[in-house]
Design a protein around this motif. Structure first.
Motif, PDB file in Angstrom:
ATOM      1  N   UNK A  87       0.844  -1.195   0.000  1.00 31.28           N
ATOM      2  CA  UNK A  87       0.000   0.000   0.000  1.00 31.28           C
ATOM      3  C   UNK A  87       0.879   1.245   0.000  1.00 31.28           C
ATOM      4  N   UNK A  88       0.663   2.102  -0.979  1.00 31.74           N
ATOM      5  CA  UNK A  88       1.477   3.310  -1.088  1.00 31.74           C
ATOM      6  C   UNK A  88       1.036   4.328  -0.039  1.00 31.74           C
ATOM      7  N   UNK A  89       2.010   4.955   0.604  1.00 31.60           N
ATOM      8  CA  UNK A  89       1.710   5.935   1.644  1.00 31.60           C
ATOM      9  C   UNK A  89       1.018   7.145   1.034  1.00 31.60           C
ATOM     10  N   UNK A  90      -0.086   7.600   1.632  1.00 27.76           N
ATOM     11  CA  UNK A  90      -0.781   8.773   1.086  1.00 27.76           C
ATOM     12  C   UNK A  90       0.076  10.035   1.217  1.00 27.76           C
ATOM     13  N   UNK A  91      -0.053  10.918   0.270  1.00 29.48           N
ATOM     14  CA  UNK A  91       0.657  12.201   0.302  1.00 29.48           C
ATOM     15  C   UNK A  91      -0.313  13.315  -0.087  1.00 29.48           C
ATOM     16  N   UNK A  92       0.075  14.536   0.217  1.00 24.73           N
ATOM     17  CA  UNK A  92      -0.699  15.718  -0.150  1.00 24.73           C
ATOM     18  C   UNK A  92       0.144  16.577  -1.079  1.00 24.73           C
ATOM     19  N   UNK A  93      -0.483  17.034  -2.153  1.00 22.47           N
ATOM     20  CA  UNK A  93       0.230  17.845  -3.146  1.00 22.47           C
ATOM     21  C   UNK A  93       0.173  19.322  -2.759  1.00 22.47           C
ATOM     22  N   UNK A  94       1.320  19.978  -2.907  1.00 26.08           N
ATOM     23  CA  UNK A  94       1.412  21.402  -2.571  1.00 26.08           C
ATOM     24  C   UNK A  94       2.258  22.099  -3.630  1.00 26.08           C
ATOM     25  N   UNK A  95       1.730  23.194  -4.170  1.00 26.13           N
ATOM     26  CA  UNK A  95       2.485  23.975  -5.164  1.00 26.13           C
ATOM     27  C   UNK A  95       3.104  25.184  -4.462  1.00 26.13           C
ATOM     28  N   UNK A  96       4.429  25.276  -4.498  1.00 29.65           N
ATOM     29  CA  UNK A  96       5.124  26.381  -3.831  1.00 29.65           C
ATOM     30  C   UNK A  96       5.670  27.358  -4.871  1.00 29.65           C
ATOM     31  N   UNK A  97       5.688  28.634  -4.498  1.00 27.89           N
ATOM     32  CA  UNK A  97       6.204  29.700  -5.357  1.00 27.89           C
ATOM     33  C   UNK A  97       7.483  30.234  -4.711  1.00 27.89           C
ATOM     34  N   UNK A  98       8.591  30.061  -5.410  1.00 26.82           N
ATOM     35  CA  UNK A  98       9.915  30.247  -4.818  1.00 26.82           C
ATOM     36  C   UNK A  98      10.639  31.431  -5.449  1.00 26.82           C
TER      37      UNK A  98
ATOM     38  N   UNK B 273       7.014  25.030  -8.082  1.00 29.05           N
ATOM     39  CA  UNK B 273       7.362  23.626  -7.886  1.00 29.05           C
ATOM     40  C   UNK B 273       6.219  22.928  -7.151  1.00 29.05           C
ATOM     41  N   UNK B 274       5.905  21.726  -7.583  1.00 29.87           N
ATOM     42  CA  UNK B 274       4.902  20.913  -6.903  1.00 29.87           C
ATOM     43  C   UNK B 274       5.606  19.856  -6.070  1.00 29.87           C
ATOM     44  N   UNK B 275       5.306  19.845  -4.777  1.00 26.45           N
ATOM     45  CA  UNK B 275       5.951  18.889  -3.881  1.00 26.45           C
ATOM     46  C   UNK B 275       4.892  17.986  -3.257  1.00 26.45           C
ATOM     47  N   UNK B 276       5.311  16.793  -2.853  1.00 24.97           N
ATOM     48  CA  UNK B 276       4.420  15.837  -2.210  1.00 24.97           C
ATOM     49  C   UNK B 276       4.793  15.735  -0.734  1.00 24.97           C
ATOM     50  N   UNK B 277       3.807  15.872   0.121  1.00 28.08           N
ATOM     51  CA  UNK B 277       4.044  15.850   1.563  1.00 28.08           C
ATOM     52  C   UNK B 277       3.483  14.574   2.174  1.00 28.08           C
TER      53      UNK B 277
ATOM     54  N   UNK C  90      16.363  32.696  -2.085  1.00 27.45           N
ATOM     55  CA  UNK C  90      16.253  31.365  -1.466  1.00 27.45           C
ATOM     56  C   UNK C  90      15.120  31.336  -0.450  1.00 27.45           C
ATOM     57  N   UNK C  91      13.932  31.680  -0.939  1.00 25.14           N
ATOM     58  CA  UNK C  91      12.796  31.775  -0.042  1.00 25.14           C
ATOM     59  C   UNK C  91      11.506  31.347  -0.729  1.00 25.14           C
ATOM     60  N   UNK C  92      10.697  30.571  -0.034  1.00 26.28           N
ATOM     61  CA  UNK C  92       9.340  30.278  -0.495  1.00 26.28           C
ATOM     62  C   UNK C  92       8.451  31.436  -0.053  1.00 26.28           C
ATOM     63  N   UNK C  93       7.823  32.085  -1.014  1.00 30.13           N
ATOM     64  CA  UNK C  93       6.987  33.235  -0.672  1.00 30.13           C
ATOM     65  C   UNK C  93       5.614  32.790  -0.187  1.00 30.13           C
ATOM     66  N   UNK C  94       5.029  31.842  -0.916  1.00 26.24           N
ATOM     67  CA  UNK C  94       3.718  31.324  -0.530  1.00 26.24           C
ATOM     68  C   UNK C  94       3.480  30.022  -1.277  1.00 26.24           C
ATOM     69  N   UNK C  95       2.395  29.368  -0.936  1.00 24.86           N
ATOM     70  CA  UNK C  95       2.034  28.109  -1.579  1.00 24.86           C
ATOM     71  C   UNK C  95       0.548  28.131  -1.916  1.00 24.86           C
ATOM     72  N   UNK C  96       0.181  27.355  -2.912  1.00 21.75           N
ATOM     73  CA  UNK C  96      -1.218  27.181  -3.269  1.00 21.75           C
ATOM     74  C   UNK C  96      -1.601  25.735  -2.975  1.00 21.75           C
ATOM     75  N   UNK C  97      -2.749  25.554  -2.324  1.00 23.23           N
ATOM     76  CA  UNK C  97      -3.141  24.191  -1.954  1.00 23.23           C
ATOM     77  C   UNK C  97      -4.646  24.022  -2.036  1.00 23.23           C
ATOM     78  N   UNK C  98      -5.045  22.769  -1.991  1.00 22.67           N
ATOM     79  CA  UNK C  98      -6.454  22.446  -1.885  1.00 22.67           C
ATOM     80  C   UNK C  98      -6.847  22.262  -0.434  1.00 22.67           C
TER      81      UNK C  98
END
Length: 515
Positions: A4-15, A206-210, A20-28
């Motif tokens: 069973x694959x571990x569940x993750x949450x998708x997050x789009x960050x604006x860098x 960038x889209x990252x998986x958490x 060298x800073x993440x300003x904000x992120x967009x999420x559901x």
């Protein structure tokens, strides 16, 4: 063999790569639900999830003190379990999150295995393993999950428009310091102005998986840093952050007692400190004071932020709390707004600390289930149909009931895990109150009082006996409130509160090598 694959949450960050800073992120809704779920976590759960390395003031040391203290110092064996693995008052909701952070088993009901139990009329049960039944036997786990945790009744099930806490399937903007708001053009433009971004195309997306582990890491950063998204994205070391210290100086010694009760009954302590008021080595206290300190571990993070605001953390979780009544107000479920702003304790987790902090407690669990007492004790929730079912007898060509008990219902009634069998009335304390004395060090490490322990603390401080003085203090409610506050952000909680205010700034500058 399939895994069973571990569940993750998708997050789009604006860098902003240049800075060298993440300003904000967009999420559901899923990510915002998890963030708001942080507020429901008891402090003891947070410390445990972070491996007792939360860096949140003295909480790690308090937790380790509970671990090391023999069970005999607690009113029941279950008391120690309740502090080390406190139950989340919003467990039913948090169990529905796409990525679960808290691994505490919330669904189990524990009963004794005695078929002839004296608590037959109202089947005594507990949510805490090791609680003592009215018959005197220890309660062990019953098979299956509580009916109220049935996943088919989830409001955030597959295909649902609503999230666990959030209404509707909309997009959110989450800033680096965890301010949450619904996405809009005006918000985007204001953020670009705030961060002085002239050309939006210069931002890297960038889209990252958490996963669960990464979200737990984000929780730790949110407690100690004002830029947890940047820290996570660039894998920045979690350095000690003292940003809340100056604010703590300004707000300590100004607590108001709204209830008008300035004293706590018999809460007297003896303090060993330096004559020049530079530090407190330890306080000699009774079980009542230790119980107040340990009780902090059961308090939800959101309740701390409700009471202390920014002073309740060195990081930015206060922004999450503020967002609930501000930028996301109206986008939460009807009941969610209330219990996120005022998280409640699980039944029987109320204590002296929760009374002082005015944290309410949920009503005890009660449930009537369709099975007889004997079958429930034997099969638990896992096979409720056995009691009502029938089997076919080939020889007589008749159906016979599986269970011959005439009463096919059982009423479950939750009992107080903190109350020993021999005590008739429920009690709030975790720790036994009596003649036993304890020492509590400046960083709130708790030890039973002994000659060896006192000499050890003095020796480690490398202070001569001639430079020490003992003082007797009677703590008021504001004193205790200040100790709670200091315990959240500094490892010198007693010195911060019990020494004269004029020495505070000097103490901190000396402690953190600022001279």
């Amino acid at each position: 063999m399939a895994t069973t694959e571990e569940p993750t949450i998708e997050l789009k960050v604006f860098v902003d790569k240049e800075k060298s800073r993440v300003l904000f992120a967009e999420s559901g809704k899923e990510f915002v639900d998890v963030l708001f779920g942080f507020l429901t976590l008891p402090l003891g759960t947070i410390v445990r999830l972070l491996g007792k390395e939360s860096q949140a003031g003295c909480l790690d040391e308090l937790y380790k003190s509970v671990e090391r203290l023999p069970t005999g110092f607690f009113r029941t064996e279950a008391c120690k379990t309740m502090l080390l693995r406190p139950i989340n008052g919003a467990a039913k909701q948090c169990c529905q999150l796409k990525v679960r952070v808290d691994d505490t088993e919330h669904r189990e009901v524990y009963v004794c295995r005695g078929i002839c139990c004296c608590a037959r009329a109202d089947c005594a049960c507990s949510s805490v393993p090791g609680a003592v039944c009215r018959c005197g036997k220890s309660m062990t786990r019953v098979g299956g999950d509580r009916p109220e945790y049935d996943s088919t009744s989830s409001t955030a099930g597959a295909g649902s428009v609503d999230g666990v806490f959030v209404k509707g399937d909309i997009k959110f903007i989450v800033t680096d310091d965890l301010k949450v708001a619904t996405a809009s053009t005006s918000l985007m433009l204001s953020l670009l102005d705030k961060f002085e971004v002239q050309d939006p195309s210069s931002l890297e997306q960038k889209t990252i998986q958490l996963s669960s582990d990464k979200i737990i890491s984000l929780l730790k950063r949110s407690l100690t840093s004002n830029g947890p998204l940047t820290g996570h994205y660039f894998d920045v070391d979690m350095a000690h952050d003292d940003s809340g210290i100056d604010m703590l100086h300004e707000n300590l010694h100004h607590e108001q007692d709204n209830g008008g009760e300035h004293t706590l009954i018999n809460l007297n302590i003896s303090v060993l400190q330096t004559k020049d008021n530079s530090s407190v080595l330890y306080a000699e206290v009774g079980g009542d004071f230790v119980d107040l300190l340990f009780g902090l571990l059961s308090i939800p993070l959101g309740s701390i932020l409700k009471r202390y605001g920014k002073c309740g953390s060195k990081g930015c979780v206060d922004n999450l709390y503020s967002s609930i009544g501000g930028s996301v107000k109206g986008f939460l479920g009807p009941e969610c707004q209330s219990f996120l702003q005022s998280p409640k304790l699980a039944p029987f987790f109320g204590c002296g600390s929760s009374k002082i902090l005015q944290v309410e407690e949920l009503s005890p669990y009660k449930e009537e289930i369709g099975t007889c007492f004997t079958c429930f004790k034997t099969y638990g929730f896992s096979n409720l149909t056995y009691c009502q079912g029938k089997y076919w007898n080939i020889n007589s060509t008749h159906y016979y009931p599986n269970c011959t008990e005439p009463v096919k219902t059982t009423s479950l009634c939750e009992v107080d895990p903190k109350s020993p069998k021999e005590e008739c009335e429920n009690g709030e304390a975790y720790v036994k109150h009596g003649h036993q004395k304890f020492i509590v060090t400046d960083d709130l490490h708790v030890l039973p009082l002994s000659l060896a322990s006192t000499i050890q603390v003095i020796s480690e401080a490398k202070i001569q006996k001639r430079d020490l003085v003992e003082k007797e203090l009677a703590l008021t409610k504001p004193h205790v409130m200040e100790i709670f506050k200091a315990a959240l952000v500094t490892r010198k909680a007693l010195s911060t509160v019990l020494l004269p205010p004029m020495n505070m700034k000097k103490l901190y500058h000396h402690s953190f090598g600022l001279y």
